[in-house]
Each structure stands twice: as C-alpha cells, then as structure tokens.
Design an enzyme around this catalytic site. Sequence first.
Site, PDB file in Angstrom:
ATOM      1  N   GLY A  66       0.837  -1.192   0.000  1.00 19.49           N
ATOM      2  CA  GLY A  66       0.000   0.000   0.000  1.00 19.49           C
ATOM      3  C   GLY A  66       0.874   1.244   0.000  1.00 19.49           C
ATOM      4  O   GLY A  66       2.022   1.205   0.444  1.00 19.49           O
ATOM      5  N   GLN A  71       2.948   9.912   1.359  1.00 15.77           N
ATOM      6  CA  GLN A  71       4.282   9.330   1.462  1.00 15.77           C
ATOM      7  C   GLN A  71       5.223   9.767   0.343  1.00 15.77           C
ATOM      8  O   GLN A  71       6.432   9.632   0.463  1.00 15.77           O
ATOM      9  CB  GLN A  71       4.190   7.800   1.472  1.00 15.77           C
ATOM     10  N   CYS A 112       5.991  -0.396   7.024  1.00 14.44           N
ATOM     11  CA  CYS A 112       5.613   0.798   6.272  1.00 14.44           C
ATOM     12  C   CYS A 112       6.798   1.231   5.423  1.00 14.44           C
ATOM     13  O   CYS A 112       7.930   1.236   5.909  1.00 14.44           O
ATOM     14  CB  CYS A 112       5.228   1.905   7.253  1.00 14.44           C
ATOM     15  N   LEU A 113       6.531   1.570   4.163  1.00 11.47           N
ATOM     16  CA  LEU A 113       7.629   2.006   3.294  1.00 11.47           C
ATOM     17  C   LEU A 113       8.277   3.281   3.814  1.00 11.47           C
ATOM     18  O   LEU A 113       9.414   3.581   3.460  1.00 11.47           O
ATOM     19  CB  LEU A 113       7.122   2.208   1.865  1.00 11.47           C
ATOM     20  N   HIS A 154      -4.390   1.617   7.671  1.00 14.19           N
ATOM     21  CA  HIS A 154      -2.997   2.104   7.749  1.00 14.19           C
ATOM     22  C   HIS A 154      -2.774   3.244   6.745  1.00 14.19           C
ATOM     23  O   HIS A 154      -2.183   4.274   7.082  1.00 14.19           O
ATOM     24  CB  HIS A 154      -2.058   0.917   7.470  1.00 14.19           C
ATOM     25  N   GLU A 155      -3.275   3.050   5.514  1.00 15.36           N
ATOM     26  CA  GLU A 155      -3.046   4.066   4.469  1.00 15.36           C
ATOM     27  C   GLU A 155      -3.880   5.329   4.715  1.00 15.36           C
ATOM     28  O   GLU A 155      -3.408   6.444   4.467  1.00 15.36           O
ATOM     29  CB  GLU A 155      -3.349   3.495   3.079  1.00 15.36           C
ATOM     30  N   HIS A 158      -2.174   7.585   6.996  1.00 14.65           N
ATOM     31  CA  HIS A 158      -1.145   8.440   6.362  1.00 14.65           C
ATOM     32  C   HIS A 158      -1.739   9.769   5.904  1.00 14.65           C
ATOM     33  O   HIS A 158      -1.108  10.816   6.035  1.00 14.65           O
ATOM     34  CB  HIS A 158      -0.544   7.736   5.142  1.00 14.65           C
TER      35      HIS A 158
HETATM   36 NI    NI Z   1       2.701   3.104   5.619  1.00 16.77          NI
END
Ligand code: NI
Length: 188
Positions: A66, A71, A112-113, A154-155, A158
Amino acid sequence: MQVTDCTFSAFYTSTELIEPMAIRQILEFPDPRLRKIAAPVTVFDAKLEVLIDDLFETMYLAQGIGLAATQVNVHRRLLVLDVSENKDSPQAFINPSFEIIEEELVEHDEGCLSVPGFYETVARPSRVKVSAQDIHGKKFEIEAEGILSTCVQHEIDHLDGKLFVDYLSPLKRPRIRLKLEKEHKKSA
Ligand code: NI
C-alpha cells in the site's frame, strides 16, 4: 505489513509537472512532511491518472502492499494498494473514509515504506466499510476484512498524518526514530 478545495495549480506543483520519472521518492519517518493532513481531491483528470500510475509503480518497486500520496509528498487524499499474493489486483481509493463494521480488533505485524526495516504488531478493527471515489470520481463502497482492512486503515492514517509507530509504546517509537535518523545521516 509484509502494509478543501484544491485547484489544478495547487495540486500539481511545478516540480511535479516537469518531473519525467514515474518512480517517486518515499518520505521516511521522522520527516515532518509525513505529519501533514491531506486535502480532498476535487479534480479528476489525466494528471490524476499519472499520479496514480506513479504511486503504483513506486509501491510495486518498493515491494509494498500500500502507498498513500502523503508518502510521496503529495498532500491529497488518495492511496493505492494491492494485497494480492500475485500482485495483480491494484486498487486505487480517492477521498477514502471508513466505518467500523466489526469492533473486534485484529493484530497484524505492520511495516511501512516510510519506516523501512521495522515490523511491529498493531491492533485495528477487523472489518470496515470503505467509501471512496474511483479514478473518474465515481463513488463506491467495499467491505474489507483481514489484511485489506488493516492496509486500508494504515493508508488512510497516512492521509491524516499518522504513522503505525504512533500506536507503539512510548519506549519503542523513539528507538525506531533514533535508528532511522542514524541511517539517514549515513546516507546523506
Ligand atoms: Ni505506511
């Protein structure tokens, strides 16, 4: 996991317009830009499609499941994900929100990226109803459970400037921050 009104000119900054690369740089914790609250998407045009393509390419290359626009330093409410095993089910959610269907919490090891190398257990509602718009602005709803439920929540976090590390103990978060800051200094 291994997871206002905006005018045209406000949405696409000059650097984005001339940026030919499809792969976007992912911001990493504790970058303060990850704390910005994203504004709704109001223009559904070809430029939005390019942005979504870029998000998918960036996510797949980084082997994430995701990625939220926040991000990659675009502060508009959209996210992409693909929780399928074969990475063949891309899904884009524009102006997403969710309602909890099942209060029961389920735990997943989330990564998480924007917090590379760290996986921690986070508990979230197991089933949610997600409302969003597609790439043409058409509204849709889906019910999500399991990894999809966790990933969407989660997304969406963000887009509200929240990270999964915010759910961790006050001891763990500073430790992760310190390690990543050291990494960033090394690579600077
Ligand atoms: Ni993330």
